[in-house]
Design a protein around this motif. Sequence first.
Motif, mmCIF file in Angstrom:
data_model
loop_
_atom_site.group_PDB
_atom_site.id
_atom_site.type_symbol
_atom_site.label_atom_id
_atom_site.label_comp_id
_atom_site.label_asym_id
_atom_site.label_seq_id
_atom_site.Cartn_x
_atom_site.Cartn_y
_atom_site.Cartn_z
ATOM 1 N N TYR A 97 27.639 -11.126 19.190
ATOM 2 C CA TYR A 97 28.512 -12.011 19.959
ATOM 3 C C TYR A 97 28.561 -13.437 19.435
ATOM 4 C CZ TYR A 97 28.316 -8.159 23.242
ATOM 5 O OH TYR A 97 28.400 -6.914 23.807
ATOM 6 N N ASP A 131 28.994 -12.702 14.277
ATOM 7 C CA ASP A 131 30.222 -12.003 13.871
ATOM 8 C C ASP A 131 31.468 -12.800 14.252
ATOM 9 O OD1 ASP A 131 28.647 -10.034 12.872
ATOM 10 O OD2 ASP A 131 29.006 -8.593 14.475
ATOM 11 N N ASN A 132 31.473 -13.388 15.442
ATOM 12 C CA ASN A 132 32.610 -14.204 15.859
ATOM 13 C C ASN A 132 32.693 -15.505 15.065
ATOM 14 O OD1 ASN A 132 33.367 -12.345 17.827
ATOM 15 N ND2 ASN A 132 32.042 -13.269 19.372
#
Length: 381
Positions: free
Chosen positions: A95, A98-99
Amino acid sequence: MAFRRRNKSYPFFSQEFLIQNHADIVFSLVIFILIGLMFEATAKTAILFIQPQYNITTLSPEGEVTTYHYGWKDCATILFYFFIAIILHAVVQEYLLDNLLALTRYVVLQKVNRRLHLSKSKNTKFNESGQLCVFHLVSSVWSSYILLTEGYLLHPSSLWENYPHAQLRFQVKFFYLTQLAYWLHALPELYFQKVRKEEIPRQLQYICLYLLHISAAYMLNLSRVGLVLLFLQYVSELGFHIARLLYFTDETHQKMFDLWAVSFVFTRMATLTLMFLSVGFGLARAENQGLDLEMGNFNTVLIRMTVLLLVCLTQSWLLWKFIRFQLRRWREFRHEQAVRKKAAAKQPLRPLKRDSLGHHENGVLKAENGVSPRTKKLKSP
């Protein structure tokens, strides 16, 4: 809690299934332990995993004071927070990192009309630095809070006076247990994160060094000195991983590495100075010389020299790697400068084209009939 997974189906408990769903499996184990608190028959066993053990309550002018010492039951607490660390690792990866990587690629795409491409090795290092940035930030803030509330920074002599420091406050013991749990969880994460074989030796080196030094400070009742050293180390490492994240997003960001280099050298010098001051001189002048396992006293010449030798060898090895890294950067910079100079020297000058309508006089274009033609803009090379 459910984590995002690839749309693939694997046999139950196969290698691929464990890698893709390890956080969900560990989360189920944590829930199982927490449910044990709800029943009287299992509450005493479940509390071993959650709450630090070996507490002692004494009376003081300020009231009742609860302190802790260590024992074999700490292994159960470390195991529980080992599971918590795996879950938090997955949460940060899924969360946050990766974002963040997707956002960085979008920004680069919008600015320069190209995508940010990271190789598998760089992607591994990006994830590693992202995870360690979060951990070092939390740990440095937490350790600084403990140092301020316990008064170790305002009274440096308290680092070695009244040794052994076998009775720990709750926040100090809990800090050490979570530190050991985190670095232990980093070992199976090498498998879960599919780290390349070339990267495993490097990561194993610093994981084992952290486990060795933290365990030694905890078991030898050098918790106060260990807190200061961990604070210095985590602040320095935080700067390095921030610099590496900025470098992966834009390779022109090099100034953060220079700032980290200064903090790295300062940290090494401060570590050696503090160890010689506290262990080499402070404990050497203490009255309680001798080995006493019941009291937790390890103030002997052999143990002091072993601790000093371990710290000196570690700091020397880190400085040697740092010097090699800086020399390699300097050679690469000099090589790039030499290549640019050669390319600039070999580049031929573009001849000035004569216009068919006239000729040049004193740098001014003249027409054959004396009429000055329209000035033409020269194209940039």
